[in-house]
Write a protein that holds these residues in place. Structure first.
Motif, PDB file in Angstrom:
ATOM      1  N   THR A   1       0.856  -1.183   0.000  1.00 29.99           N
ATOM      2  CA  THR A   1       0.000   0.000   0.000  1.00 29.99           C
ATOM      3  C   THR A   1       0.894   1.235   0.000  1.00 29.99           C
ATOM      4  OG1 THR A   1      -1.750  -1.141   1.216  1.00 29.99           O
ATOM      5  CG2 THR A   1      -1.774   1.263   1.269  1.00 29.99           C
ATOM      6  N   ILE A   2       0.610   2.162  -0.914  1.00 29.24           N
ATOM      7  CA  ILE A   2       1.421   3.360  -1.081  1.00 29.24           C
ATOM      8  C   ILE A   2       0.592   4.578  -0.687  1.00 29.24           C
ATOM      9  CG2 ILE A   2       2.753   4.761  -2.703  1.00 29.24           C
ATOM     10  CD1 ILE A   2       3.185   2.244  -4.377  1.00 29.24           C
ATOM     11  N   LEU A   3       1.149   5.438   0.175  1.00 27.45           N
ATOM     12  CA  LEU A   3       0.490   6.660   0.626  1.00 27.45           C
ATOM     13  C   LEU A   3       1.277   7.875   0.136  1.00 27.45           C
ATOM     14  CD1 LEU A   3      -0.097   5.796   4.419  1.00 27.45           C
ATOM     15  CD2 LEU A   3      -1.504   5.131   2.466  1.00 27.45           C
ATOM     16  N   ASN A   4       0.590   8.982  -0.100  1.00 30.53           N
ATOM     17  CA  ASN A   4       1.278  10.220  -0.456  1.00 30.53           C
ATOM     18  C   ASN A   4       1.618  11.016   0.798  1.00 30.53           C
ATOM     19  OD1 ASN A   4      -1.123  11.445   0.336  1.00 30.53           O
ATOM     20  ND2 ASN A   4      -1.809  11.860  -1.753  1.00 30.53           N
ATOM     21  N   GLN A   5       2.098  12.238   0.623  1.00 27.92           N
ATOM     22  CA  GLN A   5       2.506  13.044   1.769  1.00 27.92           C
ATOM     23  C   GLN A   5       1.329  13.497   2.617  1.00 27.92           C
ATOM     24  OE1 GLN A   5       5.479  15.509  -0.774  1.00 27.92           O
ATOM     25  NE2 GLN A   5       6.175  15.762   1.335  1.00 27.92           N
ATOM     26  N   ASN A   6       0.123  13.353   2.096  1.00 21.64           N
ATOM     27  CA  ASN A   6      -1.083  13.652   2.868  1.00 21.64           C
ATOM     28  C   ASN A   6      -1.606  12.425   3.598  1.00 21.64           C
ATOM     29  OD1 ASN A   6      -1.771  15.354  -0.106  1.00 21.64           O
ATOM     30  ND2 ASN A   6      -1.229  16.424   1.777  1.00 21.64           N
TER      31      ASN A   6
ATOM     32  N   THR B   1      -4.097   6.967   0.566  1.00 25.71           N
ATOM     33  CA  THR B   1      -3.730   5.808  -0.255  1.00 25.71           C
ATOM     34  C   THR B   1      -3.852   6.171  -1.724  1.00 25.71           C
ATOM     35  OG1 THR B   1      -4.477   4.247   1.429  1.00 25.71           O
ATOM     36  CG2 THR B   1      -4.272   3.418  -0.817  1.00 25.71           C
ATOM     37  N   ILE B   2      -2.750   6.035  -2.470  1.00 24.55           N
ATOM     38  CA  ILE B   2      -2.764   6.367  -3.885  1.00 24.55           C
ATOM     39  C   ILE B   2      -2.522   5.154  -4.771  1.00 24.55           C
ATOM     40  CG2 ILE B   2      -2.140   8.788  -3.562  1.00 24.55           C
ATOM     41  CD1 ILE B   2       0.767   8.035  -4.135  1.00 24.55           C
ATOM     42  N   ARG B   3      -2.118   4.021  -4.180  1.00 24.34           N
ATOM     43  CA  ARG B   3      -1.878   2.826  -5.002  1.00 24.34           C
ATOM     44  C   ARG B   3      -1.781   1.611  -4.095  1.00 24.34           C
ATOM     45  NH1 ARG B   3      -2.355  -0.479  -8.547  1.00 24.34           N
ATOM     46  NH2 ARG B   3      -0.921  -0.887 -10.276  1.00 24.34           N
ATOM     47  N   GLU B   4      -2.319   0.511  -4.580  1.00 21.52           N
ATOM     48  CA  GLU B   4      -2.084  -0.799  -3.992  1.00 21.52           C
ATOM     49  C   GLU B   4      -1.524  -1.698  -5.092  1.00 21.52           C
ATOM     50  OE1 GLU B   4      -5.599  -2.338  -2.210  1.00 21.52           O
ATOM     51  OE2 GLU B   4      -5.531  -0.992  -0.482  1.00 21.52           O
ATOM     52  N   LEU B   5      -0.442  -2.389  -4.796  1.00 16.32           N
ATOM     53  CA  LEU B   5       0.213  -3.210  -5.812  1.00 16.32           C
ATOM     54  C   LEU B   5       0.297  -4.649  -5.340  1.00 16.32           C
ATOM     55  CD1 LEU B   5       1.528  -2.761  -8.611  1.00 16.32           C
ATOM     56  CD2 LEU B   5       3.741  -2.761  -7.443  1.00 16.32           C
ATOM     57  N   ARG B   6      -0.069  -5.558  -6.242  1.00 17.59           N
ATOM     58  CA  ARG B   6      -0.043  -6.993  -5.955  1.00 17.59           C
ATOM     59  C   ARG B   6       0.869  -7.703  -6.940  1.00 17.59           C
ATOM     60  NH1 ARG B   6      -4.583  -4.698  -4.361  1.00 17.59           N
ATOM     61  NH2 ARG B   6      -5.654  -5.493  -2.506  1.00 17.59           N
ATOM     62  N   ALA B   7       1.265  -8.897  -6.606  1.00 19.19           N
ATOM     63  CA  ALA B   7       2.149  -9.668  -7.477  1.00 19.19           C
ATOM     64  C   ALA B   7       1.467  -9.989  -8.799  1.00 19.19           C
ATOM     65  CB  ALA B   7       2.580 -10.947  -6.778  1.00 19.19           C
ATOM     66  N   GLY B   8       2.283 -10.204  -9.848  1.00 15.98           N
ATOM     67  CA  GLY B   8       1.760 -10.550 -11.163  1.00 15.98           C
ATOM     68  C   GLY B   8       1.633 -12.052 -11.350  1.00 15.98           C
TER      69      GLY B   8
ATOM     70  N   MET C   1       1.882 -11.970  -3.284  1.00 18.88           N
ATOM     71  CA  MET C   1       3.042 -11.235  -2.788  1.00 18.88           C
ATOM     72  C   MET C   1       3.324 -11.618  -1.340  1.00 18.88           C
ATOM     73  SD  MET C   1       3.497  -7.118  -2.389  1.00 18.88           S
ATOM     74  CE  MET C   1       4.752  -6.447  -1.296  1.00 18.88           C
ATOM     75  N   ASP C   2       4.596 -11.863  -1.052  1.00 21.49           N
ATOM     76  CA  ASP C   2       5.025 -12.176   0.301  1.00 21.49           C
ATOM     77  C   ASP C   2       5.427 -10.885   1.017  1.00 21.49           C
ATOM     78  OD1 ASP C   2       5.672 -13.899   2.453  1.00 21.49           O
ATOM     79  OD2 ASP C   2       7.777 -13.839   1.888  1.00 21.49           O
TER      80      ASP C   2
ATOM     81  N   LEU D   1       7.840  -5.198 -11.224  1.00 21.20           N
ATOM     82  CA  LEU D   1       6.589  -4.716 -11.798  1.00 21.20           C
ATOM     83  C   LEU D   1       6.652  -3.209 -12.021  1.00 21.20           C
ATOM     84  CD1 LEU D   1       5.718  -7.367 -10.096  1.00 21.20           C
ATOM     85  CD2 LEU D   1       3.431  -6.419 -10.212  1.00 21.20           C
ATOM     86  N   ASP D   2       5.944  -2.751 -13.032  1.00 20.65           N
ATOM     87  CA  ASP D   2       5.708  -1.323 -13.213  1.00 20.65           C
ATOM     88  C   ASP D   2       4.685  -0.889 -12.161  1.00 20.65           C
ATOM     89  OD1 ASP D   2       3.985   0.982 -14.381  1.00 20.65           O
ATOM     90  OD2 ASP D   2       5.796   1.032 -15.585  1.00 20.65           O
ATOM     91  N   ILE D   3       5.045   0.086 -11.319  1.00 22.26           N
ATOM     92  CA  ILE D   3       4.154   0.460 -10.219  1.00 22.26           C
ATOM     93  C   ILE D   3       2.855   1.068 -10.744  1.00 22.26           C
ATOM     94  CG2 ILE D   3       3.914   1.910  -8.156  1.00 22.26           C
ATOM     95  CD1 ILE D   3       6.925   1.738  -7.790  1.00 22.26           C
ATOM     96  N   GLN D   4       2.948   1.881 -11.782  1.00 23.47           N
ATOM     97  CA  GLN D   4       1.768   2.569 -12.289  1.00 23.47           C
ATOM     98  C   GLN D   4       0.757   1.603 -12.893  1.00 23.47           C
ATOM     99  OE1 GLN D   4       1.272   6.095 -12.108  1.00 23.47           O
ATOM    100  NE2 GLN D   4      -0.808   5.461 -12.613  1.00 23.47           N
ATOM    101  N   THR D   5       1.232   0.672 -13.697  1.00 25.09           N
ATOM    102  CA  THR D   5       0.320  -0.196 -14.455  1.00 25.09           C
ATOM    103  C   THR D   5       0.173  -1.590 -13.852  1.00 25.09           C
ATOM    104  OG1 THR D   5       2.085  -1.045 -15.895  1.00 25.09           O
ATOM    105  CG2 THR D   5       0.978   1.010 -16.557  1.00 25.09           C
TER     106      THR D   5
END
Length: 531
Positions: free
Chosen positions: A125-130, A133-140, A145-146, A190-194
């Protein structure tokens, strides 16, 4: 008196509130307290500590901390900056700062935690400076994901690790016909954005199980009876990538670090383990290590850092815990591919002879210092280049000060700009009126300015101000009493950052400020220790 009777007696005497009254304005928060044994000197690197402590595997919850396991940002003096307890609702670890898309972000693993087998399943889980939550990333590739790795590369991609049990014939490795499960240790980029999978590597495709340091029997790394008890012969716990596109992985249960070709996946070299390509100099040998990272590279020499546990939490066939050295160390190692030798560059030894049976990290800081996290021992130390400890603390928030662990710890500069509103409480006491205010995650407030709300239209009268010196700031009013008050957060440049809601005065509640820590907690402790 029996111990359980003492516990019941002491518990009955405690307040009913779950939190431990660290903050009047945020009684919902009970962050860990740092037990600082070496106070930070002027030579520590600038920045905050990033930790995510949790109870030990066998810790009893009524005794051991942290009461609220979560990611935290704290100062060197133990003062809270940000509690992630309400932001991460499930088990979290590997809490860090990174850069992504040109901005500072926070990230953490959150998901399921299986302490008995040393793995977990979840997402990053990725958070910004505020702190949004701006992104959640899972394994492909439909994998899980461990918990062990999430590492941002070049502000665009992420390295993560997968714990993948698969059925295999293990009879040649000493398994019975019923022992047919092994862990394929996988890492991905992984590409974080996509979320696009860019690269995947499998240990079973490149490393034979006979390189394991922990054998299939007696089952120290899983006995292979089923997918939940799969033999974790390799156990990747960190992945890094260099500017040439090659990878560095730490394989804990092989006691080895591998450099991997980023195009073919072939092994370029092995350091340590049963098939090391290097002759190891004094104090280079490591085992059950964590957190291997590239530091510096030239044509023939590569510098890497790692955390050398030299211990494993499981027991051998004699019932003894496995360890290869009396204490753990943070290490910086030089590997030379011209002479195929490896030499120690720096070694950071624990002030208290700590032996971490699991977890741990070594972060080399911009000023040349090193921050070493002692994993299962729940401690963190900052060292000068020469190995002198200049800060040491235990994440001791339990009543008896035991049972706290922390997977990794880091130091970063960080600017927090929370969007949640500040908290304010106004209490009437025998000596006057006291205001408490806090703003979770705020790093920019220099002064709190206080106002009386004088009428129903919101008119305000200035009462005074006080420097912000910690998570919670208090302000005392003597003389005239006002039924409603508010506060403003003021930056170092004089800018108004935010204004609190209007708080109405209330009678002070038990316990008075500081009394629970100084009186009630100590008397509770005495009851238990006398049992």
């Amino acid at each position: 008196m029996k111990l359980l009777e003492a516990i019941a007696c002491a518990t009955a005497l405690m307040p009913l509130a779950a939190a431990d009254w660290q903050f009047k304005s945020r009684t919902d928060l009970a962050p860990p307290r740092l037990n600082i044994t070496i106070p930070a000197t002027k030579d520590v690197e600038k920045g905050y500590l990033f930790i995510a402590p949790f109870p030990g595997q066998w810790a009893e919850p009524q005794f051991h901390g942290p009461r609220q396991e979560a990611p935290y940002i704290v100062r060197d003096d133990g003062e809270l900056v940000w509690s992630g307890y309400t932001y991460f609702s499930i088990w979290a670890a590997n809490f860090q700062k990174a850069r992504w898309n040109g901005q500072d972000v926070l990230f953490s693993f959150e998901g399921d935690h299986n302490p008995g087998y040393g793995h977990g399943h979840g997402h990053a889980t990725i958070l910004n400076q505020n702190y949004e939550t701006i992104r959640e990333l899972r394994a492909g590739n439909h994998k899980l994901m461990d918990k062990h790795e999430f590492h941002v590369v070049d502000e665009k991609t992420a390295l993560l690790q997968v714990y993948q049990p698969v059925p295999r014939d293990l009879t040649r490795f000493g398994g019975s016909p019923e022992q047919q499960w092994i862990v394929d240790a996988i890492f991905q980029e992984l590409d974080i954005q996509t979320g696009e999978l860019l690269f995947e590597w499998s240990s079973l495709e490149h490393v034979s199980p006979d390189e394991a340091v922990l054998p299939l029997n007696p089952g120290q790394a899983g006995a292979g009876w089923n997918s939940s008890d799969a033999w974790d012969y390799f156990h990747i716990n960190s992945v890094d990538k260099d500017t040439s596109g090659n990878y560095l992985i730490s394989a804990r249960d092989a006691c080895a670090v591998h450099k991997i070709n980023g195009t073919t996946g072939e092994i370029i070299w092995r350091l340590g383990g049963v098939r090391s390509d290097f002759e190891l100099g004094p104090n280079v040998k490591f085992c059950f290590q964590h957190h291997a990272r590239f530091v510096k590279q030239s044509e023939d020499e590569e510098i890497i850092s790692l955390f050398d546990n030299s211990a494993h939490g499981t027991e051998n066939h004699r019932g003894r815990e496995v360890h290869t050295h009396p204490f753990s160390q943070g290490k910086v190692i030089s590997v030379n591919t011209a002479t195929w030798t490896a030499e120690i560059v720096q070694a950071f030894q624990p002030p208290d002879g700590l032996l971490a049976k699991s977890q741990g990290s070594t972060q080399l800081l911009p000023n040349g210092n090193a921050l070493v996290n002692w994993g299962s021992e729940g401690a963190v130390t900052e060292f000068l280049v020469d190995g002198t400890p200049i800060f040491h603390a235990y994440m001791d928030s339990g009543f008896l000060g035991e049972g706290v662990q922390n997977y990794r710890a880091f130091r970063y500069n960080w600017t927090g700009l929370p969007t949640e509103e500040p908290a304010i409480v106004v209490e009437k006491t025998s000596s006057g009126t006291k205001v408490y205010v806090s703003w979770n995650g705020d790093t920019e407030t220099a002064i709190w300015r206080f106002y009386a709300v004088t009428d129903r239209f919101g008119s305000r009268a200035y009462l005074g101000e006080t420097p912000r010196d910690g998570f919670e700031t208090s302000f005392v009013l003597t003389g005239h009493s006002y039924p409603s008050l508010a506060a403003e957060a003021i930056s170092a440049t004089g800018r108004v950052l935010t204004t609190t809601r209007v708080a109405r005065i209330q009678d002070a509640v038990f316990p008075p400020s500081g009394s629970f820590e100084s009186e009630d907690r100590s008397s509770w402790r005495q009851v238990v220790l006398q049992a």
